[in-house]
Motif scaffolding. Structure first.
Motif, PDB file in Angstrom:
ATOM      1  N   MET A 199       0.841  -1.206   0.000  1.00  0.00           N
ATOM      2  CA  MET A 199       0.000   0.000   0.000  1.00  0.00           C
ATOM      3  C   MET A 199       0.876   1.256   0.000  1.00  0.00           C
ATOM      4  O   MET A 199       0.592   2.220  -0.710  1.00  0.00           O
ATOM      5  N   SER A 200       1.945   1.244   0.780  1.00  0.00           N
ATOM      6  CA  SER A 200       2.859   2.390   0.831  1.00  0.00           C
ATOM      7  C   SER A 200       3.518   2.629  -0.521  1.00  0.00           C
ATOM      8  O   SER A 200       3.713   3.775  -0.939  1.00  0.00           O
ATOM      9  N   LYS A 201       3.882   1.546  -1.213  1.00  0.00           N
ATOM     10  CA  LYS A 201       4.477   1.686  -2.549  1.00  0.00           C
ATOM     11  C   LYS A 201       3.490   2.322  -3.517  1.00  0.00           C
ATOM     12  O   LYS A 201       3.850   3.217  -4.287  1.00  0.00           O
ATOM     13  N   HIS A 202       2.248   1.853  -3.491  1.00  0.00           N
ATOM     14  CA  HIS A 202       1.217   2.439  -4.364  1.00  0.00           C
ATOM     15  C   HIS A 202       1.033   3.925  -4.068  1.00  0.00           C
ATOM     16  O   HIS A 202       0.967   4.745  -4.979  1.00  0.00           O
ATOM     17  N   ALA A 203       0.929   4.264  -2.785  1.00  0.00           N
ATOM     18  CA  ALA A 203       0.740   5.671  -2.400  1.00  0.00           C
ATOM     19  C   ALA A 203       1.944   6.510  -2.818  1.00  0.00           C
ATOM     20  O   ALA A 203       1.792   7.652  -3.265  1.00  0.00           O
ATOM     21  N   GLY A 204       3.144   5.946  -2.708  1.00  0.00           N
ATOM     22  CA  GLY A 204       4.353   6.664  -3.112  1.00  0.00           C
ATOM     23  C   GLY A 204       4.388   6.938  -4.604  1.00  0.00           C
ATOM     24  O   GLY A 204       4.763   8.028  -5.040  1.00  0.00           O
ATOM     25  N   ILE A 205       3.989   5.959  -5.402  1.00  0.00           N
ATOM     26  CA  ILE A 205       3.956   6.158  -6.854  1.00  0.00           C
ATOM     27  C   ILE A 205       2.893   7.191  -7.223  1.00  0.00           C
ATOM     28  O   ILE A 205       3.113   8.047  -8.083  1.00  0.00           O
ATOM     29  N   SER A 206       1.761   7.145  -6.561  1.00  0.00           N
ATOM     30  CA  SER A 206       0.703   8.128  -6.814  1.00  0.00           C
ATOM     31  C   SER A 206       1.195   9.542  -6.472  1.00  0.00           C
ATOM     32  O   SER A 206       0.989  10.486  -7.235  1.00  0.00           O
ATOM     33  N   ARG A 207       1.864   9.682  -5.334  1.00  0.00           N
ATOM     34  CA  ARG A 207       2.393  10.989  -4.903  1.00  0.00           C
ATOM     35  C   ARG A 207       3.463  11.476  -5.883  1.00  0.00           C
ATOM     36  O   ARG A 207       3.461  12.630  -6.301  1.00  0.00           O
ATOM     37  N   SER A 223      -2.549   8.407  -0.270  1.00  0.00           N
ATOM     38  CA  SER A 223      -3.709   7.726  -0.842  1.00  0.00           C
ATOM     39  C   SER A 223      -3.454   7.403  -2.307  1.00  0.00           C
ATOM     40  O   SER A 223      -2.545   7.954  -2.928  1.00  0.00           O
ATOM     41  N   PHE A 224      -4.263   6.508  -2.819  1.00  0.00           N
ATOM     42  CA  PHE A 224      -4.231   6.190  -4.235  1.00  0.00           C
ATOM     43  C   PHE A 224      -5.576   5.594  -4.622  1.00  0.00           C
ATOM     44  O   PHE A 224      -6.317   5.103  -3.783  1.00  0.00           O
ATOM     45  N   THR A 225      -5.882   5.673  -5.905  1.00  0.00           N
ATOM     46  CA  THR A 225      -7.141   5.140  -6.430  1.00  0.00           C
ATOM     47  C   THR A 225      -6.807   4.123  -7.512  1.00  0.00           C
ATOM     48  O   THR A 225      -5.886   4.326  -8.305  1.00  0.00           O
ATOM     49  N   ILE A 226      -7.560   3.028  -7.521  1.00  0.00           N
ATOM     50  CA  ILE A 226      -7.383   1.998  -8.546  1.00  0.00           C
ATOM     51  C   ILE A 226      -8.745   1.556  -9.066  1.00  0.00           C
ATOM     52  O   ILE A 226      -9.762   1.765  -8.412  1.00  0.00           O
ATOM     53  N   ASN A 227      -8.732   0.965 -10.256  1.00  0.00           N
ATOM     54  CA  ASN A 227      -9.939   0.337 -10.793  1.00  0.00           C
ATOM     55  C   ASN A 227      -9.545  -0.967 -11.463  1.00  0.00           C
ATOM     56  O   ASN A 227      -8.370  -1.345 -11.465  1.00  0.00           O
ATOM     57  N   ALA A 228     -10.491  -1.640 -12.031  1.00  0.00           N
ATOM     58  CA  ALA A 228     -10.234  -2.938 -12.665  1.00  0.00           C
ATOM     59  C   ALA A 228     -10.326  -2.823 -14.182  1.00  0.00           C
ATOM     60  O   ALA A 228     -10.804  -3.729 -14.853  1.00  0.00           O
ATOM     61  N   GLY A 229      -9.895  -1.696 -14.719  1.00  0.00           N
ATOM     62  CA  GLY A 229      -9.910  -1.529 -16.174  1.00  0.00           C
ATOM     63  C   GLY A 229     -11.293  -1.549 -16.786  1.00  0.00           C
ATOM     64  O   GLY A 229     -11.497  -2.100 -17.845  1.00  0.00           O
ATOM     65  N   GLY A 230     -12.261  -0.956 -16.105  1.00  0.00           N
ATOM     66  CA  GLY A 230     -13.629  -0.894 -16.606  1.00  0.00           C
ATOM     67  C   GLY A 230     -14.520  -2.031 -16.138  1.00  0.00           C
ATOM     68  O   GLY A 230     -15.726  -1.988 -16.319  1.00  0.00           O
ATOM     69  N   LYS A 231     -13.947  -3.050 -15.552  1.00  0.00           N
ATOM     70  CA  LYS A 231     -14.740  -4.165 -15.029  1.00  0.00           C
ATOM     71  C   LYS A 231     -15.190  -3.827 -13.609  1.00  0.00           C
ATOM     72  O   LYS A 231     -14.508  -3.100 -12.888  1.00  0.00           O
ATOM     73  N   PRO A 232     -16.324  -4.370 -13.179  1.00  0.00           N
ATOM     74  CA  PRO A 232     -16.770  -4.096 -11.809  1.00  0.00           C
ATOM     75  C   PRO A 232     -15.894  -4.812 -10.784  1.00  0.00           C
ATOM     76  O   PRO A 232     -15.356  -5.890 -11.047  1.00  0.00           O
TER      77      PRO A 232
END
Length: 190
Positions: free
Chosen positions: A20-28, A110-119
């Motif tokens: 989670m920290s890695k994701h937030a770091g890349i987002s920042r 923080s960071f936001t992700i999705n599933a490429g248009g899939k639910p």
């Protein structure tokens, strides 16, 4: 349909917290790179926007930083970082917010992700996040689907939030008329 949202604390392993920290770091990093580049381009007389910056970042910058493409990292986080930068500038130009500021490590990660248009299916005490995998929650989530999730850190704890649709109950009209109380005048006899 009504749109509602939920935010709940995640029960993460130490390995998941690092992820989670890695994701937030890349987002920042992405957001700050976009903001710095926007400022340089504006000073040089250009009118940048988040879509142009995102395209350049994906084609040129990502290739220089291999840690952004590390295994287990959802690549959608950079897309949402640019989207958030675009919204920040839009709010500034429409006088709803101050000029966008650089994000600092350890503050509002923080960071936001999705599933490429899939639910994304949610429900119960676990949720399977795109690329990240299964994570547990402290409280049970409603059984539904969402299109994207935001994961944020507050005081060392990680939280997940998302919006989803619920059906609105339609009430049947019981009567075709309405009564109105106009009050009663009382004359006191004294």
């Amino acid at each position: 349909m009504l749109l509602t949202s939920i935010k709940t604390k995640l029960k993460l392993t130490s390995t998941q917290k690092v992820l989670m920290s890695k994701h937030a770091g890349i987002s920042r990093f992405t957001y700050n790179w976009g903001l710095a580049t926007w400022q340089v381009l504006y000073k040089e007389g250009y009118k940048p926007n988040h879509l142009i910056l995102k395209k350049f970042f994906n084609n040129e910058v990502k290739t220089v930083f291999p840690w952004i493409k590390e295994k287990g990292i959802c690549q959608k986080i950079t897309e949402f970082a640019f989207e958030n930068l675009g919204k920040a500038f839009q709010n500034f130009f429409e006088k709803r917010a101050d000029y966008p500021k650089f994000k600092r490590k350890g503050r509002n990660s923080s960071f936001t992700i999705n599933a490429g248009g899939k639910p994304i299916n949610i429900g119960g005490n676990r949720i399977k996040l795109p690329t990240i995998g299964w994570v547990s929650t402290y409280e049970s989530l409603p059984h539904t689907t969402t299109t994207k999730v935001t994961i944020s850190q507050t005081a060392g704890d990680w939280y997940i939030s998302c919006s989803y649709e619920i059906e609105r109950e339609i009430t049947n009209k019981e009567y075709d008329y309405v009564g109105v109380d106009l009050g009663v005048k009382v004359r006191s006899v004294g």
